[in-house]
Design a protein around this motif. Structure first.
Motif, PDB file in Angstrom:
ATOM      1  N   SER A   1       1.027  -1.155   0.172  1.00  0.00           N
ATOM      2  CA  SER A   1      -0.153  -0.101   0.041  1.00  0.00           C
ATOM      3  C   SER A   1       0.935   1.250  -0.009  1.00  0.00           C
ATOM      4  N   LEU A   2       0.692   2.108  -0.967  1.00  0.00           N
ATOM      5  CA  LEU A   2       1.673   3.329  -1.043  1.00  0.00           C
ATOM      6  C   LEU A   2       0.867   4.479  -0.222  1.00  0.00           C
ATOM      7  N   GLN A   3       1.457   4.881   0.563  1.00  0.00           N
ATOM      8  CA  GLN A   3       1.209   6.022   1.702  1.00  0.00           C
ATOM      9  C   GLN A   3       1.691   7.220   0.948  1.00  0.00           C
ATOM     10  N   TYR A   4       0.372   8.219   0.774  1.00  0.00           N
ATOM     11  CA  TYR A   4       0.694   9.550   0.111  1.00  0.00           C
ATOM     12  C   TYR A   4       1.688  10.397   1.202  1.00  0.00           C
ATOM     13  N   THR A   5       2.316  11.148   0.895  1.00  0.00           N
ATOM     14  CA  THR A   5       3.041  12.325   1.576  1.00  0.00           C
ATOM     15  C   THR A   5       2.037  13.268   2.161  1.00  0.00           C
ATOM     16  N   PRO A   6       1.785  13.579   3.428  1.00  0.00           N
ATOM     17  CA  PRO A   6       0.966  14.757   3.816  1.00  0.00           C
ATOM     18  C   PRO A   6       1.604  16.138   2.997  1.00  0.00           C
ATOM     19  N   VAL A   7       0.409  16.623   2.655  1.00  0.00           N
ATOM     20  CA  VAL A   7       0.486  18.003   1.875  1.00  0.00           C
ATOM     21  C   VAL A   7       1.154  19.083   2.867  1.00  0.00           C
ATOM     22  N   ASP A   8       1.024  19.080   3.946  1.00  0.00           N
ATOM     23  CA  ASP A   8       1.214  19.750   4.945  1.00  0.00           C
ATOM     24  C   ASP A   8       2.868  19.964   5.221  1.00  0.00           C
ATOM     25  N   GLU A   9       3.320  18.619   4.657  1.00  0.00           N
ATOM     26  CA  GLU A   9       4.988  18.742   4.905  1.00  0.00           C
ATOM     27  C   GLU A   9       5.497  19.109   3.716  1.00  0.00           C
ATOM     28  N   TYR A  10       5.033  19.495   2.557  1.00  0.00           N
ATOM     29  CA  TYR A  10       5.757  20.044   1.262  1.00  0.00           C
ATOM     30  C   TYR A  10       6.573  21.033   1.570  1.00  0.00           C
ATOM     31  N   SER A  11       6.078  21.936   2.546  1.00  0.00           N
ATOM     32  CA  SER A  11       7.063  23.473   2.474  1.00  0.00           C
ATOM     33  C   SER A  11       8.275  23.127   3.428  1.00  0.00           C
ATOM     34  N   SER A  12       8.067  22.238   4.415  1.00  0.00           N
ATOM     35  CA  SER A  12       9.235  21.702   5.077  1.00  0.00           C
ATOM     36  C   SER A  12      10.162  21.036   4.426  1.00  0.00           C
ATOM     37  N   ILE A  13       9.806  20.183   3.713  1.00  0.00           N
ATOM     38  CA  ILE A  13      10.642  19.493   2.707  1.00  0.00           C
ATOM     39  C   ILE A  13      11.302  20.474   1.582  1.00  0.00           C
ATOM     40  N   TYR A  14      10.974  21.255   1.216  1.00  0.00           N
ATOM     41  CA  TYR A  14      11.141  22.335   0.122  1.00  0.00           C
ATOM     42  C   TYR A  14      12.325  23.295   0.730  1.00  0.00           C
ATOM     43  N   ASP A  15      11.887  23.711   1.960  1.00  0.00           N
ATOM     44  CA  ASP A  15      12.903  24.668   2.581  1.00  0.00           C
ATOM     45  C   ASP A  15      14.089  23.909   3.145  1.00  0.00           C
ATOM     46  N   SER A  16      13.901  22.777   3.423  1.00  0.00           N
ATOM     47  CA  SER A  16      15.232  21.948   4.052  1.00  0.00           C
ATOM     48  C   SER A  16      16.038  21.651   2.475  1.00  0.00           C
ATOM     49  N   LEU A  17      15.481  21.348   1.524  1.00  0.00           N
ATOM     50  CA  LEU A  17      16.259  21.364   0.215  1.00  0.00           C
ATOM     51  C   LEU A  17      17.039  22.508  -0.175  1.00  0.00           C
ATOM     52  N   GLN A  18      16.455  23.607   0.127  1.00  0.00           N
ATOM     53  CA  GLN A  18      16.944  24.871  -0.262  1.00  0.00           C
ATOM     54  C   GLN A  18      18.058  25.129   0.736  1.00  0.00           C
ATOM     55  N   ALA A  19      17.651  24.729   1.874  1.00  0.00           N
ATOM     56  CA  ALA A  19      18.912  25.147   2.959  1.00  0.00           C
ATOM     57  C   ALA A  19      20.290  24.046   2.572  1.00  0.00           C
ATOM     58  N   THR A  20      19.848  23.042   2.002  1.00  0.00           N
ATOM     59  CA  THR A  20      21.043  22.124   1.638  1.00  0.00           C
ATOM     60  C   THR A  20      21.894  22.741   0.424  1.00  0.00           C
ATOM     61  N   PHE A  21      21.158  23.311  -0.201  1.00  0.00           N
ATOM     62  CA  PHE A  21      21.603  23.979  -1.635  1.00  0.00           C
ATOM     63  C   PHE A  21      22.581  25.145  -1.190  1.00  0.00           C
ATOM     64  N   ALA A  22      21.890  25.851  -0.237  1.00  0.00           N
ATOM     65  CA  ALA A  22      22.575  27.068   0.385  1.00  0.00           C
ATOM     66  C   ALA A  22      23.890  26.815   0.992  1.00  0.00           C
ATOM     67  N   LYS A  23      23.905  25.696   1.926  1.00  0.00           N
ATOM     68  CA  LYS A  23      25.197  25.426   2.502  1.00  0.00           C
ATOM     69  C   LYS A  23      26.266  24.721   1.687  1.00  0.00           C
ATOM     70  N   GLY A  24      25.864  24.231   0.440  1.00  0.00           N
ATOM     71  CA  GLY A  24      27.021  23.885  -0.470  1.00  0.00           C
ATOM     72  C   GLY A  24      27.274  22.439  -0.363  1.00  0.00           C
ATOM     73  N   THR A  25      26.146  21.700   0.253  1.00  0.00           N
ATOM     74  CA  THR A  25      26.533  20.280   0.471  1.00  0.00           C
ATOM     75  C   THR A  25      26.776  19.460  -0.873  1.00  0.00           C
ATOM     76  N   ALA A  26      25.976  19.681  -1.824  1.00  0.00           N
ATOM     77  CA  ALA A  26      26.091  19.034  -2.974  1.00  0.00           C
ATOM     78  C   ALA A  26      27.352  19.655  -3.999  1.00  0.00           C
ATOM     79  N   LEU A  27      28.007  20.592  -3.449  1.00  0.00           N
ATOM     80  CA  LEU A  27      28.955  21.320  -4.245  1.00  0.00           C
ATOM     81  C   LEU A  27      30.329  20.211  -4.421  1.00  0.00           C
TER      82      LEU A  27
END
Length: 463
Positions: free
Chosen positions: A2-28
């Protein structure tokens, strides 16, 4: 599963965390990216049996076809890691001698945080292939996998955070409503694989933020067979392309333009080769075609001639079978009088993703001005087996390219740079006001460059 959908109210925090990762240069660092790429390969290898089971449950996929899909992802992840140093190398630009001290350079810089939306028909490769490019380019990513292939989606959701850095790569599950919400965020690139109807929705959503996108769509990929082609080999290769994944792939041969006098002979060979491919019955071997797709298309076939793989002969150019992408095991034969009629038919319709031409005549090969994402002579599907070629689209089949370096390039910003030394001031002095007649003459030299002689189309030499 059974596939569990990701709660929509988590999208903003996921998006913000990825933006923070990019800003820190983790993937550089390239070493970090290489490790993530090799982790993709390990994920595929170490969970091979689980992927086989998931695709069997989702699509009734034969094991060999699953291994081809999974193997392509594993191989391309490894090759991308091995070639990343070369791809990321800054490029020096060839310039006139007086500009060489400026060090004109193109740097390959990180584009940002990207959204990848993948389809159900190849739920592993078409999710991981763009993700591999995003990893190589150093782009934190949200991967929205298809909810239709729910077993594969559940498996990927479980495995990805075990192998990849969860601060940089996340999976979000959901249906159309959830995808619509995702499209409201400002991404640095969106990579969508699917149909044209949804592609237009994605493009419109991206346009609100001026977000660049890659659209990998489908369409009707035609086959043309000339009257000197070995019909047995052509039939084998067309059938292989048409029946792989039950014909549910964007580059499947959609219909065949065949010389009128060769149609019956081609049909006989198709029937013979189909029996040799699937002696126990084609439908079982072809896999599971979702009922919503099967029923409408099956009703369209007025002249069923092949068992389970439905082949209609004498199909009119205006037949309903030729309106939309078939995306299933149905193969219309459209008789034409000659090459010119075939070209006119193809050119009068939206540009296909792939154009398959069966001929050994050099003149016929050179006579194909029809536009398409790719053109393949004397086989089907094999264009995507060559990792060094771009998988590109045109017109209704989408835009942008992918596969290894080409996917890396889609997610990379080419940043131009010059570093002009103080010693260059002598050559730059003429640009400053006041604009004297002498300096104007120096700066205006380019406007008076001598133009070389050229030959016009009609052969007359122009001065």
């Amino acid at each position: 599963m059974s596939l569990q959908y990701t709660p929509v109210d988590e999208y903003s925090s996921i998006y913000d965390s990825l933006q923070a990762t990019f800003a820190k240069g983790t993937a550089l660092p390239l070493a970090w990216r290489k490790h993530q790429l090799l982790q993709v390969a390990r994920m595929g290898q170490e969970n091979k049996d689980a992927f086989i089971s998931a695709l069997k449950a989702d699509l009734n996929r034969p094991v060999m076809e699953t291994l081809v899909e999974l193997g392509s992802a594993v191989e391309r992840a490894i090759l991308s890691a091995q070639q990343l140093d070369e791809w990321a190398q800054p490029e020096m630009v060839t310039v006139p001698e007086w500009q060489q001290s400026w060090l004109p350079t193109i740097y390959k810089t990180l584009l940002g945080v990207v959204l990848i939306i993948s389809p159900w028909n190849y739920p592993v490769l078409l999710a991981l292939q763009p993700l591999i490019g995003a990893i190589a380019a150093g782009c934190p990513s949200v991967l929205k996998v298809s909810e239709i292939a729910d077993n594969s989606a559940s498996l990927m959701t479980d495995l990805l955070p075990k192998y990849l850095d969860p601060s940089a790569f996340r999976i979000i599950n959901g249906g159309p409503t959830e995808t619509t919400r995702l499209l409201e965020f400002k991404w640095d690139h969106i990579f969508y694989t699917g149909n044209g109807r949804v592609g237009r929705i994605v493009a419109a959503a991206a346009a609100k933020h001026l977000t660049p996108i890659t659209l990998e769509l489908g369409g009707k990929s035609p086959v043309f067979i000339d009257d000197k082609t070995d019909l047995k080999v052509a039939a084998q290769r067309i059938l292989w392309g048409k029946t792989t994944n039950a014909g549910q792939i964007c580059i499947a041969p959609d219909y065949v333009l065949v010389p009128r006098g060769s149609q019956e002979a081609l049909l006989d060979v198709l029937k013979e080769e189909l029996r040799s491919f699937y002696p126990d019955g084609a439908l079982t071997a072809l896999g599971s075609v979702p009922q919503p797709m099967w029923s409408p298309v099956e009703k369209l076939t007025s002249n069923v001639l092949l068992s389970n793989l439905h082949c209609s002969k004498d199909v009119s150019p205006h037949d309903v079978l030729l309106e939309d992408e078939i995306f299933g095991p149905f193969l219309p034969l459209v008789p034409v009088d000659d090459l010119q009629e075939a070209l006119e038919y193809i050119n009068a319709r939206p540009h296909p993703l792939a154009l398959y031409v069966f001929t050994h005549d050099p003149q016929v090969k050179q006579s194909y001005p029809a536009r398409s994402g790719s053109i393949i002579f004397n086989d089907t599907f094999q264009q995507v087996a060559v990792s060094g070629l771009p998988f590109s689209r045109i017109g209704e089949s989408g835009y942008g390219s992918q596969t290894m370096k080409y996917t890396y390039d889609r997610f990379t910003h080419l940043r131009s740079s010059v570093d002009i030394p103080l010693q260059a001031e002598q050559s730059l002095g003429a640009r400053y006001p006041p604009y004297s007649a002498e300096n104007t003459k120096i700066i205006g030299v380019a406007a008076d460059l001598k133009i070389p002689m050229s030959n016009s189309v009609d052969g007359i030499v122009n001065a």
